[in-house]
Design an enzyme around this catalytic site. Structure first.
Site, mmCIF file in Angstrom:
data_model
loop_
_atom_site.group_PDB
_atom_site.id
_atom_site.type_symbol
_atom_site.label_atom_id
_atom_site.label_comp_id
_atom_site.label_asym_id
_atom_site.label_seq_id
_atom_site.Cartn_x
_atom_site.Cartn_y
_atom_site.Cartn_z
ATOM 1 N N HIS A 72 63.714 1.491 -34.840
ATOM 2 C CA HIS A 72 64.543 0.326 -35.199
ATOM 3 C C HIS A 72 64.054 -0.892 -34.436
ATOM 4 O O HIS A 72 63.937 -0.844 -33.223
ATOM 5 C CB HIS A 72 66.014 0.577 -34.845
ATOM 6 N N TYR A 200 77.158 -3.343 -34.287
ATOM 7 C CA TYR A 200 78.154 -3.341 -33.204
ATOM 8 C C TYR A 200 79.133 -4.464 -33.512
ATOM 9 O O TYR A 200 78.721 -5.628 -33.577
ATOM 10 C CB TYR A 200 77.495 -3.638 -31.862
ATOM 11 N N PRO A 292 79.313 4.374 -23.637
ATOM 12 C CA PRO A 292 78.258 4.554 -24.640
ATOM 13 C C PRO A 292 77.793 3.268 -25.329
ATOM 14 O O PRO A 292 76.832 3.299 -26.090
ATOM 15 C CB PRO A 292 78.901 5.496 -25.666
ATOM 16 N N LYS A 296 72.907 4.107 -23.225
ATOM 17 C CA LYS A 296 72.021 4.294 -22.059
ATOM 18 C C LYS A 296 72.096 5.675 -21.420
ATOM 19 O O LYS A 296 71.271 5.996 -20.565
ATOM 20 C CB LYS A 296 72.366 3.238 -20.983
ATOM 21 N N TYR A 384 68.435 -3.630 -23.943
ATOM 22 C CA TYR A 384 68.727 -2.613 -24.960
ATOM 23 C C TYR A 384 67.511 -1.704 -25.190
ATOM 24 O O TYR A 384 67.659 -0.481 -25.256
ATOM 25 C CB TYR A 384 69.159 -3.272 -26.280
HETATM 26 C C1 PHB Z 1 75.210 7.060 -31.756
HETATM 27 O O1 PHB Z 1 74.473 7.017 -32.742
HETATM 28 O O2 PHB Z 1 75.901 8.054 -31.510
HETATM 29 C C2 PHB Z 1 75.295 5.877 -30.871
HETATM 30 C C3 PHB Z 1 74.452 4.800 -31.093
HETATM 31 C C4 PHB Z 1 74.535 3.700 -30.278
HETATM 32 C C5 PHB Z 1 75.439 3.664 -29.245
HETATM 33 C C6 PHB Z 1 76.263 4.753 -29.002
HETATM 34 C C7 PHB Z 1 76.191 5.860 -29.818
HETATM 35 O O3 PHB Z 1 75.517 2.556 -28.472
#
Ligand code: PHB
Ligand code: APR
Length: 389
Positions: A72, A200, A292, A296, A384
């Site tokens: 990505h 997000y 989460p 990280k 990130y």
């Molecule tokens: C996930 O795909 O489970 C996931 C992706 C990004 C995050 C947290 C969890 O920041």
């Protein structure tokens, strides 16, 4: 029994370290409390920093990830149903890999088996001893028999609830913690992801995240009360709430379906210092927890493993102990930066129960400033995609 490095915990940290050391001819034994089926069924996050990708390749476990993972080059951030994109590639030249931690763990077990690596599962009452001496050892029992292994080093890869961190005396150990006043309700569903990148979303009703595992497996999260009961969240209620919180065009495109997994996770930032005491080194969740939001957790475990691996290889292959001396300081310096980023991103994107109008406007202003500034996006993207090791 005797080994050079005894690793407590057969999650991603323990398996990856064991795999890397074995390839350098350093002998390890992994002791895992749970059954292998249990470890392989845990659903965790799914975004790998490029440093993690390269470490997995170096460990000889990158083939399936390279075939089935999805690079990505950016992500979407949304504010009150309107989104904008942060371009990782354009700002940092780097990207991330979307590939589930569950798959990483499966690949690591397969690699350990292929090399006849010793992973002892269902080891009960694992206890490290004499960690501040030159002759540490670990005891456990299995099938009614008491076992002992002598070793040079014990590596605590046994997660947040493990035995390793509490083995460091209270007079030495320092712990830093923030518990966030909300949780994440996550579901996995066999539906196509709503977008080909992650979204997000900051929304007055609470945070939401759209993620994925593959073309027909989606992972979605919404901020919830950490004390909510799962029974109160039917699939229908989840999808309705998710749709309210993400940008309108995404909500219209969203394909819903039955959940195949649903769970609520608390959010916490936690760091233990030091990460080495005598012959004990801590790696991964045993030493730190991140919320989460920045994805990280696994990536920090991988950077600890990187430092521990190089320190141990230097000790065994070059007779040089400096890496081990510096392990805690080096690992913690990177840990704290990821702790800061995850705290910042969590604070920016969530609705806090006692949030004032002032704090609300500050969040909105910060997201608007991020949208308008390539410099601000570069800082976000650098963190990130993962800071250098
Ligand atoms: C996930 O795909 O489970 C996931 C992706 C990004 C995050 C947290 C969890 O920041
Ligand atoms: N004895 C032996 N094994 C133990 C003990 C113990 N006393 N306590 C815990 N374990 C095992 C757990 O059963 C688990 O399989 O240690 C393992 C730790 O694995 P994880 O919790 O997955 O931790 P880690 O390997 O550091 O993985 C990095 O970062 O944010 C997270 O989701 C991410 O799980 C990932 C983690």
């Amino acid at each position: 029994m005797r080994t050079q490095v005894c690793i407590i915990g057969g999650g991603p940290s323990g398996l990856l370290l064991s795999q890397l050391l074995h390839r350098k001819g350093i002998d390890t034994v992994v002791l895992e409390r749970r059954s292998r089926d249990y470890v392989l069924s845990r659903i965790r996050a799914g975004v790998l920093e490029w440093g993690t990708v390269e470490l997995l390749r170096e460990a000889g476990v990158g083939a399936r990830m390279d075939r089935e993972g999805f690079p990505h080059e950016g992500t979407y951030l949304a504010l009150q149903n309107r989104g904008f994109r942060v371009d990782f590639k354009a700002t940092t030249g780097k990207q991330v890999m979307v590939y589930g931690q569950t798959e990483v763990t499966a690949d690591l077990y397969a690699a350990r088996d292929a090399m006849d690596g010793v992973v002892i599962d269902e080891a009960e009452g694992v206890t490290p001893h004499a960690l501040d001496s030159d002759a540490p050892f670990v005891t456990w029992h299995k099938d009614g028999t008491e076992h002992r292994i002598d070793c040079d080093f014990v590596i605590g890869c046994d997660g947040f609830h493990g035995i390793s961190r509490p083995s460091i005396p209270n007079s030495v150990l320092r712990e830093f913690e923030r518990v966030y006043p909300f949780g994440w309700l996550g579901i996995l569903s066999e539906t196509p992801p709503v977008d080909d990148e992650l979204i997000y979303a900051n929304h007055p009703r609470g945070f939401a995240l759209c993620s994925m595992r593959n073309e027909n497996l989606s992972r979605y999260y919404i901020q919830c009360d950490v004390n909510d009961s799962l029974d109160a969240w039917s699939d229908r209620a989840f999808w309705d709430e998710l749709k309210r919180r993400i940008p309108g065009e995404a909500a219209e495109r969203l394909v819903t379906g039955p959940s195949i997994e649903k769970s609520i996770a608390p959010l916490r930032s936690f760091v233990a210092e030091p990460m080495r005491w005598g012959r004990l080194l801590l790696c991964g969740d045993a030493a730190h927890i991140v919320p989460p939001t920045g994805a990280k957790g696994l990536n920090l475990a991988a950077s600890d493993v990187h430092y521990a691996y190089h320190a141990l290889a230097r000790h065994y292959l070059d007779g040089d102990g400096e890496g081990l001396e510096r392990y805690s300081e080096q690992a913690l310096s990177r840990v704290w930066k990821a702790i800061r980023f995850s705290w910042w991103f969590t604070t920016l994107m969530h609705r806090f129960p006692d949030q004032t109008e002032f704090e609300q406007r500050i969040q909105e202003a910060e997201l608007e400033a991020l949208e308008a500034s390539t410099a601000a996006q570069t800082v976000m993207a650098e963190n990130y995609v993962g800071l250098p090791y």
